[in-house]
Design a protein around this motif. Structure first.
Motif, PDB file in Angstrom:
ATOM      1  N   LEU A 186      -1.794  -0.553  -3.828  1.00  0.00           N
ATOM      2  CA  LEU A 186      -1.109  -0.276  -5.086  1.00  0.00           C
ATOM      3  C   LEU A 186      -1.768  -1.058  -6.225  1.00  0.00           C
ATOM      4  O   LEU A 186      -2.419  -2.080  -6.001  1.00  0.00           O
ATOM      5  CB  LEU A 186       0.367  -0.653  -4.976  1.00  0.00           C
ATOM      6  N   ILE A 224      -3.420   3.230   0.645  1.00  0.00           N
ATOM      7  CA  ILE A 224      -4.032   2.976  -0.664  1.00  0.00           C
ATOM      8  C   ILE A 224      -3.431   1.702  -1.238  1.00  0.00           C
ATOM      9  O   ILE A 224      -2.202   1.614  -1.382  1.00  0.00           O
ATOM     10  CB  ILE A 224      -3.744   4.102  -1.665  1.00  0.00           C
ATOM     11  N   VAL A 250       0.847  -1.196   0.000  1.00  0.00           N
ATOM     12  CA  VAL A 250       0.000   0.000   0.000  1.00  0.00           C
ATOM     13  C   VAL A 250       0.880   1.243   0.000  1.00  0.00           C
ATOM     14  O   VAL A 250       2.060   1.191   0.358  1.00  0.00           O
ATOM     15  CB  VAL A 250      -0.940   0.030   1.236  1.00  0.00           C
ATOM     16  N   CYS A 251       0.292   2.356  -0.421  1.00  0.00           N
ATOM     17  CA  CYS A 251       0.961   3.654  -0.329  1.00  0.00           C
ATOM     18  C   CYS A 251       0.498   4.327   0.955  1.00  0.00           C
ATOM     19  O   CYS A 251      -0.702   4.468   1.191  1.00  0.00           O
ATOM     20  CB  CYS A 251       0.628   4.528  -1.534  1.00  0.00           C
ATOM     21  N   ARG A 261      -6.240  11.736  -1.728  1.00  0.00           N
ATOM     22  CA  ARG A 261      -6.636  10.470  -2.347  1.00  0.00           C
ATOM     23  C   ARG A 261      -8.148  10.255  -2.304  1.00  0.00           C
ATOM     24  O   ARG A 261      -8.620   9.177  -2.635  1.00  0.00           O
ATOM     25  CB  ARG A 261      -5.928   9.315  -1.639  1.00  0.00           C
ATOM     26  N   HIS A 293       3.714  12.343  -5.321  1.00  0.00           N
ATOM     27  CA  HIS A 293       4.781  11.900  -4.441  1.00  0.00           C
ATOM     28  C   HIS A 293       6.054  12.711  -4.629  1.00  0.00           C
ATOM     29  O   HIS A 293       6.234  13.375  -5.642  1.00  0.00           O
ATOM     30  CB  HIS A 293       5.073  10.418  -4.691  1.00  0.00           C
ATOM     31  N   TRP A 342       2.374   0.274  -8.569  1.00  0.00           N
ATOM     32  CA  TRP A 342       2.539   1.690  -8.273  1.00  0.00           C
ATOM     33  C   TRP A 342       1.290   2.259  -7.642  1.00  0.00           C
ATOM     34  O   TRP A 342       0.211   1.675  -7.699  1.00  0.00           O
ATOM     35  CB  TRP A 342       2.948   2.480  -9.507  1.00  0.00           C
ATOM     36  N   CYS A 343       1.473   3.430  -7.011  1.00  0.00           N
ATOM     37  CA  CYS A 343       0.341   4.159  -6.449  1.00  0.00           C
ATOM     38  C   CYS A 343      -0.398   4.858  -7.584  1.00  0.00           C
ATOM     39  O   CYS A 343       0.229   5.438  -8.469  1.00  0.00           O
ATOM     40  CB  CYS A 343       0.839   5.178  -5.425  1.00  0.00           C
TER      41      CYS A 343
END
Length: 339
Positions: free
Chosen positions: A117, A115, A57-58, A64, A151, A145-146
């Motif tokens: 990914l 979140i 997860v991010c 978001r 970022h 990836w997110c």
């Protein structure tokens, strides 16, 4: 179906014999929409993931709670593809596409909530010539990836996550990975694509070559441009960077393209060794008026049905993502650059 890169319009080493010392090989992946499962290599397909291993997860704080729904994105792509296969979108389809393209807001999602990914690429060594071995005998490379470009110091960067694993040690695979409620942009969601790997010859980015050789190439390009202008060619002249050196599209190995920055060293943060290109994820498979890198098999397809963005990914501003690996120890952290 096989995908074949057309012969280059100019024999480079015939013009510049010293380029032979810099010749390399890269594997074009040629992703095309299909129905891959977790047992094969893919872009945007399901990943072979152990059921007892947490999904990444991010956790980096960023907005978001506003974005697009994955189901809407995928439905919109199907509607658009069906319309173009027939002729073009009609009034009802355009209205539906507008509705599916709306942004949504989830007020219950905080800027610090984890979140899940999104799976981006999965490559088995058995499927992809040139894919190097991973650490400890790993044969499976996975990139996630997110789905938000928010970022790093600029707050507009990507956040790739690279994972190697041994496929034979996944005894109970995860059936349905978690998905984010929203994604920041439609190009974050890869269309499930099967791969058609093809190894082709490649040469370094021009600014990475010795100065004398680079100047000779630049002088040749200038002469070709003058010839094209004199003949009034709409497609423009053949160039080293666009047509002859580094193939467009998703690929493994070879040389990195530096589209938006000058070439700069990518050294391993663990041992300082110069890193090598592991993987390029490109927004486009080919571009330009002549589609120099378009596979031979697709040149006979009607223009409205050709798709030079089969993965539907948008890397930055329609650029590419280079992921680098340490050649001395594949277990060292990877690095990446956005171009």
């Amino acid at each position: 179906m096989t995908r074949t890169t057309p012969p280059r319009p100019v024999h480079l080493e015939g013009l510049f014999p010293k380029l032979g010392a810099f010749r390399g090989v890269t594997t074009r992946l040629h992703p095309r929409p299909g129905g891959p499962d977790a047992s094969v290599s893919s872009v945007g397909g399901p990943l072979l993931w152990p059921a007892d291993e947490p999904w990444p997860v991010c956790t980096e704080p960023h907005r978001r709670g506003s974005g697009y729904r994955i189901a809407d994105i995928r439905r919109g792509r199907r509607v658009l593809a069906d319309a173009w296969a027939r002729d073009r979108p009609g009034d009802e389809e355009r209205a539906l596409l507008k509705d599916l393209g709306r942004r949504h807001r989830e007020r219950t999602i905080a800027d610090t909530d984890p979140i899940p990914l999104l799976g981006l690429v999965q490559l088995y060594r058995r499927d992809v010539p040139g894919l190097p071995p991973g650490p400890d005998g790993c044969d499976l490379l996975q990139v996630l990836w997110c789905p938000f470009e928010a970022h790093g110091p600029s707050r507009h960067g990507l956040a790739p996550h690279v994972r190697w694993r041994r496929s034979d040690r996944v005894s109970v695979p995860l059936e349905a990975p978690p998905q984010p409620a929203l994604v920041g942009f439609e190009g974050a969601v890869a269309e499930p694509c099967v791969l058609h790997p093809e190894q082709v010859v490649t040469y370094p980015y021009a600014d990475s070559l010795p100065a004398r050789l680079r100047r000779r190439i630049e002088a040749w390009e200038d002469a070709e441009e003058r010839k094209a202008e004199k003949r009034g060619l709409d497609a423009g002249p053949v160039t080293y960077h666009h047509d002859l050196s580094i193939p467009q599209g998703c690929r493994v190995g070879g040389f990195p393209s530096w589209r938006t920055t000058d070439p700069h060293p990518m050294n391993c943060e663990a041992c300082a060794a110069p890193m090598v290109l592991l993987l390029t994820v490109d927004s486009y498979e080919w571009d330009g008026a002549d589609g120099s890198w378009m596979p031979t098999e697709e040149r006979g397809v009607a223009e409205r049905l050709r798709d030079n963005r089969p993965t539907k990914l948008a890397i930055g501003r329609d650029g590419l993502l280079n992921i680098f690996a340490c050649p001395t120890d594949p277990g060292h952290p990877h690095r990446w650059s956005l171009q």
